[in-house]
Design an enzyme around this catalytic site. Sequence first.
Site, PDB file in Angstrom:
ATOM      1  N   CYS A  98      48.901  34.926  37.878  1.00  0.00           N
ATOM      2  CA  CYS A  98      47.836  34.505  36.955  1.00  0.00           C
ATOM      3  C   CYS A  98      47.996  35.063  35.551  1.00  0.00           C
ATOM      4  O   CYS A  98      47.822  34.350  34.566  1.00  0.00           O
ATOM      5  CB  CYS A  98      46.468  34.849  37.531  1.00  0.00           C
ATOM      6  N   HIS A 119      41.387  38.052  38.246  1.00  0.00           N
ATOM      7  CA  HIS A 119      42.068  36.807  37.910  1.00  0.00           C
ATOM      8  C   HIS A 119      42.073  36.682  36.390  1.00  0.00           C
ATOM      9  O   HIS A 119      41.168  37.171  35.708  1.00  0.00           O
ATOM     10  CB  HIS A 119      41.380  35.607  38.547  1.00  0.00           C
ATOM     11  N   ASP A 133      42.491  27.334  32.541  1.00  0.00           N
ATOM     12  CA  ASP A 133      43.213  28.167  33.500  1.00  0.00           C
ATOM     13  C   ASP A 133      44.482  27.467  33.946  1.00  0.00           C
ATOM     14  O   ASP A 133      44.432  26.476  34.675  1.00  0.00           O
ATOM     15  CB  ASP A 133      42.326  28.456  34.712  1.00  0.00           C
TER      16      ASP A 133
END
Length: 611
Positions: free
Chosen positions: A286, A343, A366
Site C-alpha cells: 500500500c 493502510h 487509493d
Amino acid sequence: MRLCTQKNNFTADMSGAVEIERCDLDVKTNSRKHHTELFGEERLIVRRGQPFTVILHLSPGSKEFTPGGTGFTLIVETGPLPRKESDTKASFTLSDSTSETEWSASATSDPSRKTVSVSIASSPNAPIGLYSLEVDQDGQKTSLGQFILLFNAWCPGDAVHMRSETKRQEYVLAQHGQVYRGTHKRIKGSPWNFGQFEAGILDICLKILDDNPKFVSNADQDCSGRRNPVYVSRVLSAMINSNNDRGVLVGEWGEFSGGVHPGVWIGSGDILRQWAESGPVRYGQCWVFAAVACTVSRALGIPCRVVTNFGSAHDTDANLVIENLYDEDGKRISGGDSVWNFHVWVDSWMTRPDLGQEFDGWQTSDPTPQETSEGVFCCGPAPVKAIKEGELTKKYDAPFIFAEVNADVMDLVQLSNGEFVKFSGSTKSVGRFISTKAVGSDDRHDITHQYKYPEGSKEERQVYEKAQHHNKLQQRGAEPGLHLKVWFSFHCSCMYKGWRANTVNIAQFHVSLDLIFATLLGEATLNQKVAAELTLLNPLPEPLQDCSFTIEGVGLTDSKPITADPKQEAKASIEFTPSTAGSCVLLGNFDSNRLKNIKSFINVTVKESNL
C-alpha cells in the site's frame, strides 16, 4: 537555452506574411515563471492558465511585423486525434492582450524589427499533455516547436488551484517526504524520494496516461478528459497497480521471490524507470502504491499528499460494519471483514464541479488493488468532506473509504443452529491517528479531524447513521460482487527473521528500531565528490550476513549498494557527486539476512562551486 530552429518558404513580398528564421522557446525564463525549472532546460514545460513567451527571429529582408497588420493564427494540438470539439486543438489570432479564460496570444516587435515576442496564454481548463505549436500565415504553416502543459496550482482559474504558497511548495514541488507505517501505538515515519523532477520521470508519467485502457479504446475521449484532474486521478488510481492492465506495480503480500520486497524501495524513480523499460514492477504494497501515485500526481501538477490510516477497516460486504465471526469454541471463522494495522493512500487537491462547491478540496484516491469500481481495480477520488459528513452517494467509492476510517466493529459467535449472535463490539477502534507529513517540516501531522468527527461524539454517531442510510440507497442500484479484495500483511520499517531451534518454521515479526546513522564527511559542493558514512548498530546476538547499504537522493546520487560483514557494527563510506545546489535529502537503507529495510535520512545543503 534551447532554440527551436525553423525555416519556412515565405518570401518577403508575400502579402501580410513575415519570414521566420527560427523560434526561441525561451525555456529558462518560462520555466522560472511557471515553477518548472527543476525539470531542466532541455524543453519547454509550462502550466496551464498562465502566459508563456516565445521569440520569433525574422529572416534578413523579411517583411516587417506590424501588430494588427500581420495575419498570425496560432494553432496548438495535443493527442493523436486533435479536434476543437474535444478541446485538444485550438486556433487563435493575435489580440492586444492575453485572456485568463481561453487560449489567446499577443505580440510585440523589438525596436530593431528583427524579433517578435509572442505571449501565449493557455486555457486554465485545457487538457494536460504534449502539445505542438505552429503559426499559420494565410495558409502557410510553420512549426514553432513542442511544449508540455501541466496542471497549475498557482492559477486561480485552474481546478487544482491552491492559495497557500507554502502548501504549493509542499504538495507540488517537494521531492521528498515521509510515509507513516506501524500501529496506532507505535507510528514510524519512513523517508521517501518522490523525485518527480528527475530526468525522464515526466515522460514516464505521460506514458502512464497513454497506456491506460481508456486511451487505447478511445484516445479522443481520453485526451479530452485530461482537462479534468478528477478524471486523471481516477486513471492513475487504476494504472499504478497492474491488476486490469500493464500498470506500474504488482501487489504481493506473501511470497516475494522473483522481485523486490516492498520494504526495500526508498523512492519512486527506480520503480517508474523499470516499468517504462520492461512493464509491471514486482512488488508493491500500500505505501509503495501510494508513494508512486504521489510522484506521478505532483509531476503532472496535481497537489498531492500521502495519507496513512491506522486501524484501517476492510469491509468486504459493504455494510459499514466489520464483522468478526467466531465459532462456539472461540476460533475465528476465516474470511469476511478485517481491520488492519495501517493502510496508505493519497489525497489530491481539486475542485468538484460535478458534486458542488462544498466538496472542493482534498479528494481520496487509493491505487492499492482492493476492490473493483466500475469493473476496474481502482478507488476514488472521493471528497474527504463527503467522508466526514457521511455523504456516501458522492463519487467515487465513498462507502468503502468511509468504512476504512469509521466502520463499527461487531464480534459475533455462530451457534450450533447456524445463527450468529453479537457478544462484543466497538465503535472507536477503526480509523485512528490518520497521518500525513506536515507542511514545511518532517513532523507528523494528524488529520483525523478532516476525515471524521471525534469518536463517540454526538456528531460522529449522527454521521454514521446517515452514512448507513445513504449506503442502503446506494446499494439498491449497485452491482453485486464488487467487493472481492486483496490486502496486505503488516510490514514496518525493519524486519527480523529468526529460526527457532529444532523447528523448520520461520518466525517473522516486525519492530521499529532506530539503528542506522548517516553522517556527511565534509562539505557538499556542486559537482564535487563528497562522502557519507553510514553506520548500523547490530542489536542481535549473532553476526549479520549479506549486508548492503543503499543511498539515494534527488540531485545527489543514484542508488549504490555497498556490502559489509559486520559483527556488532557495520560501517560503510560512500562517495557521491551532487548535481544540484541547494537543500537536498540523502536517504539510506540497510539490508541483511536478519535485519531488513532499516531506513534513515539526512538533510544536505549543497553549495555552489567557487571554481
